[in-house]
Design an enzyme around this catalytic site. Structure first.
Site, PDB file in Angstrom:
ATOM      1  N   GLU A  90      -1.354  15.652 -14.582  1.00  0.00           N
ATOM      2  CA  GLU A  90      -0.185  16.834 -14.139  1.00  0.00           C
ATOM      3  C   GLU A  90      -0.814  18.270 -14.741  1.00  0.00           C
ATOM      4  O   GLU A  90      -1.637  18.492 -15.613  1.00  0.00           O
ATOM      5  CB  GLU A  90       1.184  16.791 -15.171  1.00  0.00           C
ATOM      6  CG  GLU A  90       1.844  15.556 -14.966  1.00  0.00           C
ATOM      7  CD  GLU A  90       2.965  15.551 -15.613  1.00  0.00           C
ATOM      8  OE1 GLU A  90       3.765  14.411 -15.657  1.00  0.00           O
ATOM      9  OE2 GLU A  90       3.383  16.542 -16.650  1.00  0.00           O
ATOM     10  N   CYS A 127       6.405  12.468 -27.257  1.00  0.00           N
ATOM     11  CA  CYS A 127       5.649  12.994 -25.999  1.00  0.00           C
ATOM     12  C   CYS A 127       5.590  11.881 -25.055  1.00  0.00           C
ATOM     13  O   CYS A 127       5.282  10.596 -25.238  1.00  0.00           O
ATOM     14  CB  CYS A 127       4.274  13.493 -26.212  1.00  0.00           C
ATOM     15  SG  CYS A 127       3.130  13.815 -25.048  1.00  0.00           S
ATOM     16  N   CYS A 167       5.690  17.289 -20.930  1.00  0.00           N
ATOM     17  CA  CYS A 167       4.445  16.932 -20.580  1.00  0.00           C
ATOM     18  C   CYS A 167       4.122  15.419 -20.229  1.00  0.00           C
ATOM     19  O   CYS A 167       4.668  14.627 -21.122  1.00  0.00           O
ATOM     20  CB  CYS A 167       3.442  17.412 -21.705  1.00  0.00           C
ATOM     21  SG  CYS A 167       2.016  16.401 -21.832  1.00  0.00           S
ATOM     22  N   CYS A 221      -3.053  10.047 -22.908  1.00  0.00           N
ATOM     23  CA  CYS A 221      -3.544  10.468 -24.350  1.00  0.00           C
ATOM     24  C   CYS A 221      -3.594   9.347 -25.499  1.00  0.00           C
ATOM     25  O   CYS A 221      -2.620   8.734 -25.419  1.00  0.00           O
ATOM     26  CB  CYS A 221      -2.807  11.583 -24.817  1.00  0.00           C
ATOM     27  SG  CYS A 221      -3.047  12.362 -26.118  1.00  0.00           S
ATOM     28  N   CYS A 248      -1.160  25.628 -16.962  1.00  0.00           N
ATOM     29  CA  CYS A 248      -1.244  24.625 -18.117  1.00  0.00           C
ATOM     30  C   CYS A 248      -1.992  23.522 -17.829  1.00  0.00           C
ATOM     31  O   CYS A 248      -1.472  22.926 -16.805  1.00  0.00           O
ATOM     32  CB  CYS A 248       0.228  24.435 -18.779  1.00  0.00           C
ATOM     33  SG  CYS A 248       0.306  23.231 -19.948  1.00  0.00           S
ATOM     34  N   CYS A 250       2.017  10.662 -29.860  1.00  0.00           N
ATOM     35  CA  CYS A 250       2.843  11.672 -30.815  1.00  0.00           C
ATOM     36  C   CYS A 250       4.151  10.986 -30.109  1.00  0.00           C
ATOM     37  O   CYS A 250       4.422  10.887 -29.021  1.00  0.00           O
ATOM     38  CB  CYS A 250       2.685  13.076 -30.436  1.00  0.00           C
ATOM     39  SG  CYS A 250       1.229  13.657 -30.621  1.00  0.00           S
TER      40      CYS A 250
HETATM   41  S1  SF4 Z   1       1.709  15.818 -27.585  1.00  0.00           S
HETATM   42 FE1  SF4 Z   1       1.255  14.083 -26.081  1.00  0.00          FE
HETATM   43  S2  SF4 Z   1      -0.597  14.856 -24.997  1.00  0.00           S
HETATM   44 FE2  SF4 Z   1      -0.302  16.082 -26.930  1.00  0.00          FE
HETATM   45  S3  SF4 Z   1      -1.805  14.996 -28.311  1.00  0.00           S
HETATM   46 FE3  SF4 Z   1       0.397  14.438 -28.625  1.00  0.00          FE
HETATM   47  S4  SF4 Z   1       0.298  12.427 -27.472  1.00  0.00           S
HETATM   48 FE4  SF4 Z   1      -1.328  13.603 -26.481  1.00  0.00          FE
END
Ligand code: SF4
Length: 347
Positions: A93, A120, A338, A113, A106, A117
Site C-alpha cells: 500500500e 496495526c 495501514c 511487517c 506515505c 504492533c
Molecule cells: S505499526 Fe504496523 S507497520 Fe508499523 S512497525 Fe508496527 S506492525 Fe509494523
C-alpha cells in the site's frame, strides 16, 4: 530485470554509452523518468529516444516501473490509497495525502511487517520481505501519476519497519533527494524503534548520503514501559528511557529534531496522568509530540480515544511545556489504517 528507477544521471549516461549511444541519451532517459507528467513508465514510451535503442533496452530486460496497479480508494478528503502488486504477486500500500500546497506520499518499506504492533493491520500478517529501493520509489511514480501532481513530501509510515530495511531505505532517500528533487527536510522516517538502530541510522546516513537531514519520528504511543509493551510487543527489548536517550544522541549527532508519534487509545494511554508522565519523560528535550486519532480495525480491541480526551491531553502537554500538535487521520472513510486495504484484498 534491470530497473532504471533510482539510477543517477551518471548511471544512465553509462547505460547509453554501453549501447553505443551518445551520453545525452542517458540524460534524456533521466529527465523522462523523473518528470511526473510522464504517466506510463514504459521504456517504449520514451519517445525522444530512437526506436531501436528503446527496443534493445526492453529486450535486455530494462524496466522503469516494476509494480502494477491493483486497486485504489479515494476518500472524501482527497486522500488516495493505492494497492500495488509486486512482481512476486505480493501487494503493498501507499497513500497520497493532498493539501493545497503539498502532496505527501506515505510509502511502504516492506511487504508486511515483523513488529506485530497490536493496533496495526499490517503487523497481523508478519513479514513477507523487504522492498528494494526501486520498489519504494515506484510508489511515488504511482501516486504522482494517479494524482497528476508532483509529490512534495515523503513519510515512511506505510507498511513495514524502515529501520529493518536500512540500506534500501537510504538508497531510496538518495534518489528522492537527488532525482525526485525533494529536500531531506521534507522526508520523515518513522520507526517503532529497534535497539542500536537509531545510532546506526544516523551513522549510515552520513556514510551513504553525506548527511542526515531527514526527520526521525518515533512511534512511542505510550508514556511508560508497561503500556508500551502491551501495545508493541517488541518494546520489551528496548526500554523507553533508552529510546529517549538514543533520540537525544540522534539530535546531538544530526542537529535535527525528533518527533514522537502518540496514537490515542481509549482507556489505554489517553488520561491526564499519562500526559503528565509523558511530559516528565520528555522534559528538557527539544522534540515534538504528534497526537494521532486511531483508525479502528476489525479484530483489535483498541478503540479510538474521545475528542474530549484528546483535547485535554493536548492542553496538558502544552501547559507542561511540550511542543505538541494533533494530526487528524486522513482518508478515514476508506480503509485508512495501514495494511487494511491489503488485508481486505486478501480476504
Ligand atoms: S505499526 Fe504496523 S507497520 Fe508499523 S512497525 Fe508496527 S506492525 Fe509494523
Amino acid at each position: 530485470m534491470k530497473n532504471l528507477l533510482g539510477s543517477s544521471i551518471k548511471d544512465l549516461e553509462n547505460v547509453a554509452l554501453d549501447y553505443g549511444q551518445a551520453a545525452f541519451r542517458g540524460r534524456q532517459i533521466y529527465n523522462w523518468i523523473y518528470n511526473y507528467r510522464n504517466k506510463k513508465k514504459n521504456i517504449e514510451q520514451i519517445e525522444v529516444l530512437p526506436i531501436d535503442f528503446r527496443k534493445k533496452l526492453k529486450e535486455d530486460g530494462f524496466k522503469v516501473s516494476e509494480l502494477s496497479f491493483q486497486e485504489k480508494n479515494l476518500a472524501k478528503d482527497g486522500t488516495l490509497k493505492l494497492l500495488l502488486s509486486t512482481c512476486d504477486n505480493e501487494s503493498i500500500e501507499c497513500v497520497g495525502i493532498p493539501t493545497e500546497k503539498r502532496l505527501t506520499a506515505c510509502l511502504s518499506s516492506q511487504i508486511g511487517c515483523p513488529m506485530d504492533c497490536k493496533f496495526c493491520a499490517t503487523g497481523k500478517e508478519g513479514l513477507k520481505r523487504s522492498l528494494k529501493a526501486s520498489e519504494i520509489l515506484d510508489q511515488i511514480l504511482f501516486i504522482e501519476s494517479e494524482m497528476n501532481r508532483k509529490v512534495t513530501n515523503i513519510v515512511f509510515m506505510g507498511m513495514g519497519e524502515p529501520l529493518l530495511n536500512i540500506d534500501e531505505l537510504l538508497l531510496a532517500i538518495r534518489s528522492i533527494n537527488e532525482d525526485f528533487q525533494i529536500s531531506h527536510r521534507k522526508i520523515t522516517v518513522s520507526t517503532v524503534a529497534i535497539p542500536k538502530m537509531i545510532k546506526k541510522l544516523s551513522a549510515k546516513s552520513f556514510q551513504i548520503l553525506g548527511k542526515c537531514q531527514f526527520t526521525l519520528a518515533i512511534s512511542l504511543h505510550a508514556s511508560n514501559q508497561k503500556i508500551r509493551e502491551m501495545i508493541i510487543p517488541s518494546a520489551k527489548n528496548y526500554d523507553i528511557n533508552n529510546i529517549i536517550r538514543d533520540c537525544r544522541n540522534f539530535v546531538k549527532d544530526t542537529g535535527r529534531r525528533v518527533s514522537f508519534e502518540y496514537l490515542m487509545l481509549s482507556g489505554v494511554n489517553d488520561k491526564l496522568e499519562h500526559a503528565n508522565e509523558l511530559s516528565e519523560l520528555l522534559k528538557g528535550f527539544q522534540c515534538h509530540v504528534n497526537l494521532i486519532q486511531y483508525n479502528q480495525i476489525d479484530e483489535v480491541i483498541f478503540k479510538r480515544a474521545s475528542s474530549k480526551n484528546l483535547q485535554l491531553f493536548q492542553s496538558r502537554l502544552f501547559n507542561n511545556g511540550i511542543a505538541v500538535s494533533y494530526r487528524k487521520s486522513r482518508g478515514i472513510d476508506k480503509n485508512a489504517a495501514c495494511g487494511q486495504l491489503r488485508q481486505n484484498a486478501r480476504s
